[in-house]
Design a protein around this motif. Structure first.
Motif, PDB file in Angstrom:
ATOM      1  N   GLY A  30       0.795  -1.402   0.402  1.00 28.22           N
ATOM      2  CA  GLY A  30       0.247   0.227   0.355  1.00 28.22           C
ATOM      3  C   GLY A  30       0.545   1.140   0.170  1.00 28.22           C
ATOM      4  N   GLY A  31       2.110   1.245   0.672  1.00 26.85           N
ATOM      5  CA  GLY A  31       2.874   2.250   0.285  1.00 26.85           C
ATOM      6  C   GLY A  31       3.360   2.698  -0.781  1.00 26.85           C
ATOM      7  N   ALA A  32       4.237   2.099  -1.155  1.00 23.94           N
ATOM      8  CA  ALA A  32       4.519   1.483  -2.536  1.00 23.94           C
ATOM      9  C   ALA A  32       3.214   2.060  -3.680  1.00 23.94           C
ATOM     10  CB  ALA A  32       4.363   0.517  -3.467  1.00 23.94           C
ATOM     11  N   GLU A 104      -1.162  10.617   6.420  1.00 25.75           N
ATOM     12  CA  GLU A 104      -2.305  10.846   5.532  1.00 25.75           C
ATOM     13  C   GLU A 104      -3.665  11.732   5.734  1.00 25.75           C
ATOM     14  OE1 GLU A 104      -1.286   6.450   4.032  1.00 25.75           O
ATOM     15  OE2 GLU A 104      -2.720   6.677   5.811  1.00 25.75           O
ATOM     16  N   LEU A 105      -4.135  11.675   7.078  1.00 23.13           N
ATOM     17  CA  LEU A 105      -5.480  12.392   7.216  1.00 23.13           C
ATOM     18  C   LEU A 105      -5.369  13.813   7.232  1.00 23.13           C
ATOM     19  CD1 LEU A 105      -8.609  12.333   8.902  1.00 23.13           C
ATOM     20  CD2 LEU A 105      -6.588  12.714  11.196  1.00 23.13           C
ATOM     21  N   GLY A 229      -7.871   3.662   1.603  1.00 22.48           N
ATOM     22  CA  GLY A 229      -7.611   2.800   2.043  1.00 22.48           C
ATOM     23  C   GLY A 229      -6.513   1.657   3.260  1.00 22.48           C
ATOM     24  N   VAL A 230      -4.805   2.465   2.275  1.00 19.13           N
ATOM     25  CA  VAL A 230      -3.490   2.257   3.299  1.00 19.13           C
ATOM     26  C   VAL A 230      -4.476   2.897   5.010  1.00 19.13           C
ATOM     27  CG1 VAL A 230      -1.543   2.946   3.751  1.00 19.13           C
ATOM     28  CG2 VAL A 230      -2.184   2.377   1.453  1.00 19.13           C
ATOM     29  N   ALA A 231      -5.120   4.150   5.530  1.00 16.46           N
ATOM     30  CA  ALA A 231      -5.546   4.096   6.384  1.00 16.46           C
ATOM     31  C   ALA A 231      -6.279   3.276   7.399  1.00 16.46           C
ATOM     32  CB  ALA A 231      -5.986   5.545   6.864  1.00 16.46           C
ATOM     33  N   CYS A 232      -7.417   2.381   6.258  1.00 17.44           N
ATOM     34  CA  CYS A 232      -8.214   1.249   7.339  1.00 17.44           C
ATOM     35  C   CYS A 232      -7.263   0.131   7.452  1.00 17.44           C
ATOM     36  CB  CYS A 232      -8.708   0.943   5.889  1.00 17.44           C
ATOM     37  SG  CYS A 232     -10.562   2.237   6.250  1.00 17.44           S
ATOM     38  N   LEU A 233      -6.253  -0.122   6.692  1.00 20.80           N
ATOM     39  CA  LEU A 233      -4.723  -1.309   7.000  1.00 20.80           C
ATOM     40  C   LEU A 233      -4.214  -0.546   7.761  1.00 20.80           C
ATOM     41  CD1 LEU A 233      -3.733  -2.502   3.548  1.00 20.80           C
ATOM     42  CD2 LEU A 233      -4.728  -3.212   5.186  1.00 20.80           C
ATOM     43  N   GLN A 234      -3.892   0.342   8.084  1.00 24.23           N
ATOM     44  CA  GLN A 234      -3.158   0.997   9.401  1.00 24.23           C
ATOM     45  C   GLN A 234      -3.705   0.807  10.815  1.00 24.23           C
ATOM     46  OE1 GLN A 234      -1.886   4.197   7.077  1.00 24.23           O
ATOM     47  NE2 GLN A 234      -0.829   5.036   9.070  1.00 24.23           N
ATOM     48  N   ILE A 235      -5.274   0.822  10.353  1.00 27.12           N
ATOM     49  CA  ILE A 235      -6.119   0.363  11.618  1.00 27.12           C
ATOM     50  C   ILE A 235      -6.001  -0.623  12.376  1.00 27.12           C
ATOM     51  CG2 ILE A 235      -8.055   1.007  13.117  1.00 27.12           C
ATOM     52  CD1 ILE A 235      -8.620   3.144  11.211  1.00 27.12           C
TER      53      ILE A 235
END
Length: 253
Positions: A30-32, A104-105, A229-235
């Motif tokens: 996701g970071g990539a 990201e927020l 999408g990446v933020a949801c992964l981070q949670i």
């Protein structure tokens, strides 16, 4: 019974490690993706940034690049933390996940704010840019942006080709009788802008505001979707990290 409970606790720790490792892989990917979207926006679409009044669009792309790079670096730390089961590494990993989430927020808020004021900014600024800055001293970047904009989107003027009638450049001797810039032409050749006929220029196709507005809106939505999408992964990752940190702490006591 006590032995069984210890084995059960060990298996729970192993499951958490595997889950966190799987998460970390998708997080790294996701970071990539985040970094790629930011770089693509700046490299491929930077030709349009000169006609925008504010740098919010570019700032959102830079923040995505920074966040994507930080995500990829954090991913390597995450793999190390999972393998070593080190509480300090897990704590650092959690803090980095939280920091990236906040970055990201901020990018998401900037994109949302800019999306709300996008139409008004374009309508006010693009018309003024065409009239006052095109082909003027010190405005080479703006001139190049306008030329690329009109060619890429097959449009002419802000709202229509008639907008060029009020341009400082078109009214000046340097225009050499052009009624519109050469970049309005369907086939660009020297002084083709002297003939403002629909068969020669993008006259019936309309102005550039609507097309540029849709283009920027689509890119802001794309940046927002990738960020969410990446933020949801981070949670999920932060929850798994806390659980694994707790399991490692219990094993030490």
């Amino acid at each position: 019974m006590a032995h069984y409970k210890v084995d059960q606790d060990d298996w729970l720790t192993i499951y958490l490690k595997y889950l966190l490792a799987v998460f970390n892989f998708f997080f790294w990917m996701g970071g990539a993706a985040v970094m790629a979207v930011g770089v693509w926006t700046l490299v491929e679409k930077s030709g349009y940034l000169g006609v925008l009044a504010s740098s919010t669009f570019a700032a959102s792309a830079y923040i995505l690049i920074f966040a994507g790079t930080l995500v990829m670096v954090t991913g390597f730390l995450g793999f190390g933390a999972v393998i070593r089961e080190d509480r300090s590494c897990l704590s650092a990993y959690f803090c980095l996940l939280l920091a990236i989430f906040l970055v990201e927020l901020v990018a998401g808020v900037l994109a949302h704010v800019y999306y709300q004021r996008l139409s008004e900014e374009l309508r006010q600024h693009l018309t003024r840019t065409l009239a006052q800055n095109y082909r003027q001293p010190g405005a080479a970047e703006i001139t190049a942006s306008v030329d690329r904009l009109q060619q890429d989107f097959r449009c002419c003027g802000s709202n229509s080709s008639a907008d060029w009638q009020h341009s400082t450049y078109i009214l000046s001797p340097e225009a050499e009788g052009r009624r519109v810039p050469d970049s309005c032409c369907k086939t660009v050749v020297a002084r083709c802008g002297q003939r403002a006929h629909p068969s020669n220029i993008y006259k019936v196709e309309g102005g550039c505001i609507t097309k540029l507005e849709q283009f920027l809106a689509d890119h802001l939505l794309l940046m927002g979707a990738v960020g969410i999408g990446v933020a949801c992964l981070q949670i999920c990752g932060m929850i798994l990290t806390c659980c694994l940190h707790r399991r490692v702490q219990l094993h030490l006591y």
